[in-house]
Write a protein that holds these residues in place. Structure first.
Motif, short mmCIF file in Angstrom:
data_model
loop_
_atom_site.label_atom_id
_atom_site.label_comp_id
_atom_site.label_asym_id
_atom_site.label_seq_id
_atom_site.Cartn_x
_atom_site.Cartn_y
_atom_site.Cartn_z
N TYR A 44 41.48 62.55 91.71
CA TYR A 44 42.39 61.78 90.68
C TYR A 44 43.91 62.47 90.79
CZ TYR A 44 37.84 60.28 88.67
OH TYR A 44 36.85 59.58 88.53
N ALA A 45 44.84 61.57 90.70
CA ALA A 45 46.22 62.03 90.99
C ALA A 45 46.59 62.98 89.90
CB ALA A 45 47.04 60.87 90.70
N SER A 46 45.78 63.11 88.71
CA SER A 46 46.24 63.89 87.54
C SER A 46 45.55 65.30 87.64
CB SER A 46 45.95 63.13 86.47
OG SER A 46 44.71 63.13 86.20
N GLU A 47 44.76 65.47 88.65
CA GLU A 47 43.81 66.63 88.85
C GLU A 47 44.09 67.37 90.03
OE1 GLU A 47 42.19 67.56 86.21
OE2 GLU A 47 42.25 65.65 85.01
N ASN A 48 44.08 68.58 90.19
CA ASN A 48 44.24 69.48 91.29
C ASN A 48 45.30 69.04 92.31
OD1 ASN A 48 43.14 71.49 92.94
ND2 ASN A 48 42.06 70.26 94.19
N GLY A 49 46.25 68.77 91.72
CA GLY A 49 47.61 68.22 92.31
C GLY A 49 47.33 66.92 93.29
N GLY A 50 46.34 66.18 93.02
CA GLY A 50 46.08 65.00 93.63
C GLY A 50 45.10 65.09 94.68
N TYR A 51 44.63 66.25 95.01
CA TYR A 51 43.78 66.72 96.26
C TYR A 51 42.18 66.56 95.85
CZ TYR A 51 47.85 68.49 98.57
OH TYR A 51 49.20 68.45 99.33
N PRO A 52 41.28 66.54 96.87
CA PRO A 52 39.84 66.38 96.23
C PRO A 52 39.38 67.68 95.67
CG PRO A 52 40.22 65.43 98.44
CD PRO A 52 41.59 66.12 98.28
N TYR A 53 38.55 67.65 95.16
CA TYR A 53 37.71 68.94 94.42
C TYR A 53 36.30 68.66 94.11
CZ TYR A 53 38.65 66.09 89.93
OH TYR A 53 38.67 65.39 89.15
N LEU A 54 35.64 69.67 93.80
CA LEU A 54 34.14 69.51 93.57
C LEU A 54 33.92 68.90 92.28
CD1 LEU A 54 33.28 72.70 95.49
CD2 LEU A 54 32.45 70.41 96.05
N SER A 55 33.14 68.16 92.01
CA SER A 55 32.82 67.51 90.72
C SER A 55 32.65 68.57 89.35
CB SER A 55 31.85 66.47 90.70
OG SER A 55 31.97 65.54 91.56
N TRP A 56 31.94 69.54 89.81
CA TRP A 56 31.84 70.57 88.87
C TRP A 56 33.10 71.44 88.48
CZ3 TRP A 56 33.10 75.62 90.13
CH2 TRP A 56 33.18 75.74 91.80
N GLU A 108 39.68 62.99 79.43
CA GLU A 108 39.36 64.29 80.16
C GLU A 108 39.03 65.42 79.49
OE1 GLU A 108 43.25 66.41 81.12
OE2 GLU A 108 43.60 64.33 81.58
N THR A 109 38.86 65.28 78.22
CA THR A 109 38.45 66.45 77.46
C THR A 109 36.93 66.72 77.48
OG1 THR A 109 38.23 65.12 75.36
CG2 THR A 109 40.11 66.37 75.66
N ALA A 110 36.06 65.62 77.99
CA ALA A 110 34.70 65.85 78.17
C ALA A 110 34.24 66.74 79.34
CB ALA A 110 34.13 64.47 78.60
N ASN A 111 35.48 67.31 80.29
CA ASN A 111 35.20 68.21 81.19
C ASN A 111 35.94 69.59 80.96
OD1 ASN A 111 34.01 66.24 82.97
ND2 ASN A 111 36.15 65.26 83.31
N TRP A 112 36.44 69.74 79.84
CA TRP A 112 37.20 71.19 79.42
C TRP A 112 35.90 71.91 79.04
CZ3 TRP A 112 41.85 69.37 76.13
CH2 TRP A 112 42.83 68.65 76.93
N ASN A 113 36.35 73.24 79.16
CA ASN A 113 35.61 74.47 78.57
C ASN A 113 34.33 74.35 78.84
OD1 ASN A 113 38.00 75.44 77.43
ND2 ASN A 113 37.85 73.89 75.85
N SER A 114 33.78 74.21 80.13
CA SER A 114 32.61 74.21 80.66
C SER A 114 31.47 73.18 79.76
CB SER A 114 31.96 75.58 80.39
OG SER A 114 32.73 76.42 81.20
#
Length: 170
Positions: A44-56, A108-114
Motif C-alpha cells: 500500500y502506498a501509505s505503508e512501508n514507504g510504498g514498498y512490499p512488506y510481510l502481512s504480519w 488501519e487501526t485494526a493492524n495496530w498494537n499487535s
C-alpha cells in the motif's frame, strides 16, 4: 535492477513471466494466486514507504500534532487519523479543547498494537478532562480489541469532560 516506481508497483511482483509462471509473490487479490493460497505480502502506498512488506508486519503512522493551541478560542483541529493518534499518545494534553474538522478513516487501526488496535484516549490513571467536539464528522472503522480490564473505547476514561457531535461508524 528496478526503478523506485517499479519497486512500489504490485505488478512488478505479480506479473506472469514469459514462461507463463507467476513470480510467486502472494498478495491479497493477486489474480495469479492459486485458489485457497495464503496471502503473505501486502503493498500500500501509505505503508512501508510504498514498498512490499510481510502481512504480519505492523505499521503505525507517525502521530502528528494538530494545528491549534488547545484553547477554547483556538482548539486543536483534528483533521486525520494521525491527529487522533497524537491525542491518544499525549496524556498531558487530555485537558485541552479539540474540534474535528473532517471525516476520519480509521480502518488501519485494526493492524495496530499487535491486534489490540487504537489506544483509547483516557485511562484509569489519567482521565480525559478536556472538550472534544466531533463537529458532526465521522470516525469510521476505529478498531479496539482489548479483552481485559476497563477503559475501552475512543475515550476510555473521562472526568468532567465534554464529548459532543461525535459520530463513530463500523
Amino acid at each position: 535492477g528496478k526503478t523506485t516506481a517499479e519497486m512500489k508497483a504490485v505488478s512488478t511482483f505479480t506479473s506472469v513471466s514469459t514462461a507463463g509462471l507467476s513470480n510467486a509473490w502472494d498478495f491479497v487479490g493477486n489474480p495469479n494466486d492459486d485458489a485457497g493460497s495464503d496471502d503473505f505480502w501486502d503493498i500500500y502506498a501509505s505503508e512501508n514507504g510504498g514498498y512490499p512488506y510481510l502481512s504480519w508486519q505492523q505499521f503505525i503512522p507517525d502521530a502528528i500534532q494538530p494545528v491549534g493551541a488547545g484553547t477554547s478560542g483556538n482548539p486543536y483541529l483534528i483533521a486525520n487519523l494521525e491527529n487522533l493518534l497524537w491525542i491518544s499518545l499525549n496524556s498531558d494534553q487530555w485537558d485541552k479543547f479539540y474540534l474535528q474538522i473532517a471525516n476520519i478513516d480509521a480502518t488501519e487501526t485494526a493492524n495496530w498494537n499487535s491486534g489490540a488496535g487504537f489506544t483509547p484516549i483516557g485511562t484509569g490513571g489519567i482521565s480525559f478532562t478536556g472538550i472534544y467536539d466531533g463537529g458532526g464528522f465521522t470516525i469510521d472503522s476505529l478498531f479496539i480489541n482489548i479483552n481485559s480490564g476497563s477503559d475501552h473505547g475512543l475515550f476510555g476514561n473521562v472526568y468532567a469532560a465534554a464529548l459532543q457531535n461525535i459520530n463513530l461508524t463500523n
